[in-house]
Design a protein around this motif. Structure first.
Motif, PDB file in Angstrom:
ATOM      1  N   LYS A 202     -49.097 -30.494   2.666  1.00  0.00           N
ATOM      2  CA  LYS A 202     -48.807 -29.572   3.772  1.00  0.00           C
ATOM      3  C   LYS A 202     -48.189 -30.298   4.966  1.00  0.00           C
ATOM      4  CE  LYS A 202     -52.093 -26.021   2.437  1.00  0.00           C
ATOM      5  NZ  LYS A 202     -53.135 -25.067   2.852  1.00  0.00           N
ATOM      6  N   THR A 203     -47.296 -31.240   4.667  1.00  0.00           N
ATOM      7  CA  THR A 203     -46.444 -31.848   5.679  1.00  0.00           C
ATOM      8  C   THR A 203     -45.005 -31.749   5.179  1.00  0.00           C
ATOM      9  OG1 THR A 203     -46.587 -34.087   4.733  1.00  0.00           O
ATOM     10  CG2 THR A 203     -48.243 -33.473   6.380  1.00  0.00           C
ATOM     11  N   GLY A 204     -44.055 -31.986   6.057  1.00  0.00           N
ATOM     12  CA  GLY A 204     -42.654 -31.911   5.684  1.00  0.00           C
ATOM     13  C   GLY A 204     -41.785 -32.459   6.788  1.00  0.00           C
TER      14      GLY A 204
ATOM     15  N   ARG B 125     -35.924 -35.545  14.074  1.00  0.00           N
ATOM     16  CA  ARG B 125     -35.077 -36.341  13.176  1.00  0.00           C
ATOM     17  C   ARG B 125     -35.644 -36.407  11.760  1.00  0.00           C
ATOM     18  NH1 ARG B 125     -34.702 -41.782  16.509  1.00  0.00           N
ATOM     19  NH2 ARG B 125     -36.879 -41.210  16.829  1.00  0.00           N
ATOM     20  N   ALA B 126     -36.196 -35.297  11.316  1.00  0.00           N
ATOM     21  CA  ALA B 126     -36.712 -35.144   9.954  1.00  0.00           C
ATOM     22  C   ALA B 126     -37.860 -36.095   9.630  1.00  0.00           C
ATOM     23  CB  ALA B 126     -35.586 -35.310   8.932  1.00  0.00           C
ATOM     24  N   LYS B 127     -38.541 -36.585  10.642  1.00  0.00           N
ATOM     25  CA  LYS B 127     -39.739 -37.384  10.394  1.00  0.00           C
ATOM     26  C   LYS B 127     -40.861 -36.470   9.891  1.00  0.00           C
ATOM     27  CE  LYS B 127     -38.782 -40.927  13.880  1.00  0.00           C
ATOM     28  NZ  LYS B 127     -39.295 -41.585  15.128  1.00  0.00           N
ATOM     29  N   GLY B 128     -41.835 -37.060   9.219  1.00  0.00           N
ATOM     30  CA  GLY B 128     -42.935 -36.271   8.675  1.00  0.00           C
ATOM     31  C   GLY B 128     -43.707 -35.544   9.763  1.00  0.00           C
ATOM     32  N   GLY B 129     -44.011 -34.289   9.511  1.00  0.00           N
ATOM     33  CA  GLY B 129     -44.751 -33.515  10.498  1.00  0.00           C
ATOM     34  C   GLY B 129     -45.444 -32.330   9.862  1.00  0.00           C
ATOM     35  N   GLY B 130     -46.350 -31.747  10.602  1.00  0.00           N
ATOM     36  CA  GLY B 130     -47.077 -30.564  10.151  1.00  0.00           C
ATOM     37  C   GLY B 130     -46.953 -29.450  11.167  1.00  0.00           C
ATOM     38  N   LYS B 131     -47.296 -28.261  10.740  1.00  0.00           N
ATOM     39  CA  LYS B 131     -47.257 -27.103  11.622  1.00  0.00           C
ATOM     40  C   LYS B 131     -48.562 -26.339  11.489  1.00  0.00           C
ATOM     41  CE  LYS B 131     -43.586 -24.646  12.291  1.00  0.00           C
ATOM     42  NZ  LYS B 131     -42.405 -23.789  12.103  1.00  0.00           N
ATOM     43  N   ARG B 132     -49.107 -25.933  12.618  1.00  0.00           N
ATOM     44  CA  ARG B 132     -50.252 -25.031  12.587  1.00  0.00           C
ATOM     45  C   ARG B 132     -49.818 -23.701  13.166  1.00  0.00           C
ATOM     46  NH1 ARG B 132     -52.881 -28.686  16.971  1.00  0.00           N
ATOM     47  NH2 ARG B 132     -52.363 -27.620  18.910  1.00  0.00           N
ATOM     48  N   SER B 133     -50.150 -22.636  12.467  1.00  0.00           N
ATOM     49  CA  SER B 133     -49.838 -21.283  12.911  1.00  0.00           C
ATOM     50  C   SER B 133     -51.132 -20.663  13.397  1.00  0.00           C
ATOM     51  CB  SER B 133     -49.243 -20.470  11.758  1.00  0.00           C
ATOM     52  OG  SER B 133     -48.915 -19.164  12.171  1.00  0.00           O
ATOM     53  N   LEU B 134     -51.149 -20.250  14.661  1.00  0.00           N
ATOM     54  CA  LEU B 134     -52.391 -19.842  15.329  1.00  0.00           C
ATOM     55  C   LEU B 134     -52.309 -18.396  15.793  1.00  0.00           C
ATOM     56  CD1 LEU B 134     -55.144 -20.871  16.541  1.00  0.00           C
ATOM     57  CD2 LEU B 134     -53.860 -21.391  18.624  1.00  0.00           C
ATOM     58  N   LEU B 135     -53.383 -17.654  15.553  1.00  0.00           N
ATOM     59  CA  LEU B 135     -53.526 -16.281  16.011  1.00  0.00           C
ATOM     60  C   LEU B 135     -54.677 -16.210  17.006  1.00  0.00           C
ATOM     61  CD1 LEU B 135     -52.779 -13.201  15.638  1.00  0.00           C
ATOM     62  CD2 LEU B 135     -54.588 -13.150  13.890  1.00  0.00           C
TER      63      LEU B 135
END
Length: 269
Positions: A113-115, A121-131
């Motif tokens: 769950k990273t991309g 600059r296309a480095k590895g990262g994650g996203k959290r979607s919050l409600l």
């Protein structure tokens, strides 16, 4: 770890059956509360697990091992659910206006769950979607890679409510309450509007420019609460940069922080 928080969390911890040592010797088990203090210290300060031993709270191996056991047992997810139930009982979750937004974070070690982060600059990262509900209390949360578009996470985020929040939301709907969902322009797609409507929400999607104009016209801004909650989460320094390769470990720390935020707002909100 305050006495109040410990009283709420201790019943959720799995029991421990001591195993006799074959030679009749063994080290005394470190109390769960002491270990939890160490886990909270890591969450709050962002220090490495290996640095925990220098604090004198407990050894890093004990804290990390116990943390892994509690993650597998779902302790931190239940803790967040308990916090939401307490908030509903004491104050009441406000589902009239909800807000949803994503936040990008670095993930130097990668993992599931990273991309590639499109803004770094296309480095590895994650996203959290919050409600969040109307006051900014977190009620839904999912993780994905940084390259995953916000609109693709709408369905999973709206479906991620813990049982206490979902029960309160259904009661709100049964009482005839309306549910507005505030989104930014990144969610302005027909597919998103259909998903939002299917979940019983009314979509309110506005670019920042229109929000500023509406505010000048005297209309109340509502979407900012989810951005503030993202900031609250970032104050737990362990969450600012994702060093955990296992998404379950990072998600458990997020649940722990969400529970802490919810209980804090119970007392002082």
């Amino acid at each position: 770890m305050s006495d109040t928080l410990w009283m709420r969390l201790s019943p959720l911890l799995p029991g421990h059956t001591p195993r006799p040592h074959p030679l009749g010797r063994h080290r005394q088990r470190i109390p769960d509360r002491q270990v939890l203090n160490g886990i909270f210290f890591v969450l709050r300060t962002g220090c490495q697990w290996k640095a925990l031993g220098a604090t004198g709270i407990c050894s890093s191996s004990t804290a990390h091992s116990r943390f892994q056991q509690w993650v597998e047992a779902g302790v931190f997810a239940r803790l967040w659910n308990e916090a939401l139930q307490d908030y509903e009982d004491l104050i009441g979750l406000d589902f009239d206006w909800m807000a949803l937004d994503g936040s990008l974070h670095k993930a130097p070690l990668g993992g599931e769950k990273t991309g590639p982060n499109p803004t770094d600059r296309a480095k590895g990262g994650g996203k959290r979607s919050l409600l969040t509900e109307a006051r900014g209390i977190p009620v839904g949360l999912v993780l994905e890679g940084a390259n995953r578009h916000d609109m693709k996470l709408t369905e999973s985020t709206l479906s991620s409510l813990p049982p206490a929040a979902e029960t309160a939301r259904q009661a709100h709907l049964a009482a005839g309450g309306e549910q507005g969902l505030c989104l930014d322009a990144g969610y302005d797609y027909t597919q998103v509007r259909e998903i939002v409507a299917a979940h019983g929400y009314t979509a309110h999607i506005r670019p920042r420019g229109e929000e500023a104009q509406a505010k000048k016209a005297g209309q109340q801004a509502r979407r900012w609460v989810v951005e503030r909650t993202h900031c609250w989460l970032n104050r737990f320094r362990h969450l600012l940069i994702r060093w955990a390769k296992k998404p379950d470990n990072y998600l458990a720390m997020l649940h722990f922080a969400c529970a802490r935020i919810t209980w804090y707002n119970c007392l002082f909100g």
